[in-house]
Scaffold this motif. Structure first.
Motif, PDB file in Angstrom:
ATOM      1  N   HIS A 225     -11.147  -1.230   1.673  1.00 27.79           N
ATOM      2  CA  HIS A 225      -9.744  -0.835   1.851  1.00 27.79           C
ATOM      3  C   HIS A 225      -8.891  -2.068   2.189  1.00 27.79           C
ATOM      4  O   HIS A 225      -7.869  -2.324   1.545  1.00 27.79           O
ATOM      5  CB  HIS A 225      -9.672   0.208   2.976  1.00 27.79           C
ATOM      6  CG  HIS A 225      -8.301   0.648   3.358  1.00 27.79           C
ATOM      7  ND1 HIS A 225      -7.801   1.878   3.005  1.00 27.79           N
ATOM      8  CD2 HIS A 225      -7.319   0.042   4.072  1.00 27.79           C
ATOM      9  CE1 HIS A 225      -6.570   2.010   3.479  1.00 27.79           C
ATOM     10  NE2 HIS A 225      -6.250   0.899   4.138  1.00 27.79           N
ATOM     11  N   GLU A 226      -9.331  -2.839   3.175  1.00 28.17           N
ATOM     12  CA  GLU A 226      -8.535  -4.000   3.594  1.00 28.17           C
ATOM     13  C   GLU A 226      -8.531  -5.093   2.525  1.00 28.17           C
ATOM     14  O   GLU A 226      -7.519  -5.757   2.317  1.00 28.17           O
ATOM     15  CB  GLU A 226      -9.052  -4.554   4.926  1.00 28.17           C
ATOM     16  CG  GLU A 226      -8.996  -3.580   6.103  1.00 28.17           C
ATOM     17  CD  GLU A 226      -7.618  -2.972   6.349  1.00 28.17           C
ATOM     18  OE1 GLU A 226      -6.615  -3.555   5.904  1.00 28.17           O
ATOM     19  OE2 GLU A 226      -7.566  -1.902   6.987  1.00 28.17           O
ATOM     20  N   HIS A 235      -1.361   1.694   0.012  1.00 27.53           N
ATOM     21  CA  HIS A 235      -2.008   2.989   0.228  1.00 27.53           C
ATOM     22  C   HIS A 235      -1.612   3.945  -0.902  1.00 27.53           C
ATOM     23  O   HIS A 235      -0.487   3.883  -1.410  1.00 27.53           O
ATOM     24  CB  HIS A 235      -1.561   3.590   1.568  1.00 27.53           C
ATOM     25  CG  HIS A 235      -2.042   2.827   2.766  1.00 27.53           C
ATOM     26  ND1 HIS A 235      -1.246   2.536   3.854  1.00 27.53           N
ATOM     27  CD2 HIS A 235      -3.264   2.296   3.037  1.00 27.53           C
ATOM     28  CE1 HIS A 235      -1.949   1.853   4.747  1.00 27.53           C
ATOM     29  NE2 HIS A 235      -3.172   1.696   4.271  1.00 27.53           N
ATOM     30  N   TYR A 292      -6.487   7.562   3.293  1.00 24.19           N
ATOM     31  CA  TYR A 292      -7.048   7.747   4.629  1.00 24.19           C
ATOM     32  C   TYR A 292      -7.935   8.994   4.665  1.00 24.19           C
ATOM     33  O   TYR A 292      -8.155   9.578   5.700  1.00 24.19           O
ATOM     34  CB  TYR A 292      -5.931   7.944   5.658  1.00 24.19           C
ATOM     35  CG  TYR A 292      -5.276   6.687   6.183  1.00 24.19           C
ATOM     36  CD1 TYR A 292      -5.682   5.429   5.770  1.00 24.19           C
ATOM     37  CD2 TYR A 292      -4.252   6.774   7.120  1.00 24.19           C
ATOM     38  CE1 TYR A 292      -5.066   4.294   6.255  1.00 24.19           C
ATOM     39  CE2 TYR A 292      -3.639   5.646   7.610  1.00 24.19           C
ATOM     40  CZ  TYR A 292      -4.040   4.405   7.182  1.00 24.19           C
ATOM     41  OH  TYR A 292      -3.428   3.290   7.676  1.00 24.19           O
TER      42      TYR A 292
HETATM   43 ZN   LIG Z   1      -4.460   0.308   4.887  1.00 28.56          ZN
END
Ligand SMILES: [Zn+2]
Length: 412
Positions: A225-226, A235, A292
């Protein structure tokens, strides 16, 4: 019988879940930092908007790029800012854990589970440091001398929590961002408030990724993700106003996450249907590394295009020609009167045109790790070397007295 089959099903389920990677266990703070900089730092804002237009143009051009199927190698340095524990305990995570985290990251970018697309990225722990010496790509520094670090970890710049100043932590260990993608493994971010964050690619001394030691693992959903943020992915719910409303979706290339095959949604929407209107495949967002949601397992083609378009413009482009992952001992010569090698990039063969005095001399082709892939002899003034079976990437061709003359060859 029933009991054991249930048990097997449970094991299969757990393995499946582990292979997928868990989602964000807590929010990443990338957007907070980014939004703050967009409002307070006009130079950052300007740079980001320039980059956005360059990436857009790069995506359009990419369809015709000769490098479109090349695997991009990204040299990585991992800076472990620990609290003085012995190696392998607490925040001072082991070399093996870091190496496995990189393997897990590559598995996700290479789509090993088959659920998304292969981004064709290979992250490698640096094998050569900025001085040209051998390294394992891992630096360890005791950060406990930095005020507030032992109690609260790092404070991302612009955040108000009471941890250590971000630049003071990063100054303990960082390598030039032009040649290495810097990762800082920290004990905590804001006293446990966050698990990671990354700089969008605008460069600068402190460009890179920060992740808590407990998320630097082979099954981490936070790590890909990062890194996605580091290569300019937003996102999937970008523009939802903090889970308030469906993101605008008038033009998918410039609204929301700027990616067309990830339907816009609200951060908290991860269920079977997407309450926000969209034509594209919902699973692409709710199972996306950039969501998320609780289960994440894919990047999409649109995200791949954006990641790769980002990789070929500044500031990330210099990583592609870095020697950071080229084994010490391979030393490139950029030009030479005695040899010429063409075509480069090559597809099926490379032609080596050489001075007649060098007939009979040996040549060797290495990969980035220094492993010998091919060898032979110069047999004429135009020696043909078959490379059709090699996978795409960077190779090194050495020839001449003691194989001292080395050229970089790109195989498409
Ligand atoms: Zn993020």
């Amino acid at each position: 019988m029933k009991k054991s089959s249930n048990f097997i099903l449970l094991i299969i389920f757990l393995l499946f879940f582990q292979m997928q990677g868990k989602g964000q266990s807590a929010e990443c703070v990338t957007d907070y930092i980014h939004n703050n900089l967009m409002q307070t730092d006009s130079a950052y804002r300007k740079q980001l908007l320039i980059l956005e237009s360059q990436v857009d143009a790069s995506i359009q051009n990419q369809a015709n790029s000769i490098l479109k199927s090349l695997i991009y190698t990204i040299p990585v340095v991992v800076n472990v800012i620990h609290l003085g524990e012995p190696i392998g305990t607490g925040s001072n995570i082991s070399d093996i854990q870091i190496q496995q985290a990189i393997i897990g990251l590559n598995d996700r970018f290479r789509n090993v589970n088959g659920l998304g697309v292969d981004v064709e990225f290979d992250f490698c722990l640096a094998s050569r440091d900025p001085n040209g010496n051998s390294t394992n790509g891992i630096n360890r520094v005791n950060g406990s001398i930095v005020p507030n670090y032992p109690a609260n970890g790092i404070t991302p710049t612009g955040n108000m929590c009471s941890g250590a100043v971000e630049t003071a932590i990063k100054d303990l260990s960082r390598w030039p961002v032009s040649d290495y993608y810097n990762i800082w493994v920290v004990s905590e971010i804001c006293n446990g408030g966050f698990v990671g964050y990354a700089s969008y690619p605008v460069g600068g001394l402190y460009d890179g990724l920060v992740i808590v030691s407990t998320s630097m693992t082979s099954t981490s959903g936070t790590f890909p993700h990062e890194v996605g943020h580091g290569f300019f992915l937003y996102h999937t719910f970008n523009g939802d106003g903090g889970n308030v409303s469906c993101p605008i979706d008038t033009n998918c290339l410039i609204n929301g996450d700027h990616v067309c095959d990830t339907p816009p949604h609200k951060q908290g929407d991860c269920g079977i249907t997407n309450p926000c209107p969209s034509d594209s495949v919902w699973d692409n967002s709710r199972y996306n590394y950039m969501a998320y949601c609780p289960l994440v397992n894919r990047f999409t083609q649109g995200q791949k295009d954006r990641i790769r378009a980002t990789a070929i413009v500044a500031p990330r482009a210099s990583l592609l020609t870095s020697l950071g992952c080229v084994a010490v001992g391979i030393n490139e010569i950029s030009s030479n009167n005695i040899f010429s090698i063409f075509p480069n990039p090559a597809q099926s063969v490379i032609n080596v045109r050489s001075d007649i005095k060098l007939l009979g001399s040996a040549y060797v082709v290495y990969d980035n790790t220094g492993k010998t892939i091919l060898k032979g002899k110069i047999t004429s003034e135009n020696t043909i070397i078959e490379v059709g079976n090699l996978s795409g990437g960077i190779y090194w061709f050495s020839v001449g007295e003691n194989l001292k003359q080395t050229f970089k060859v790109i195989k498409e």
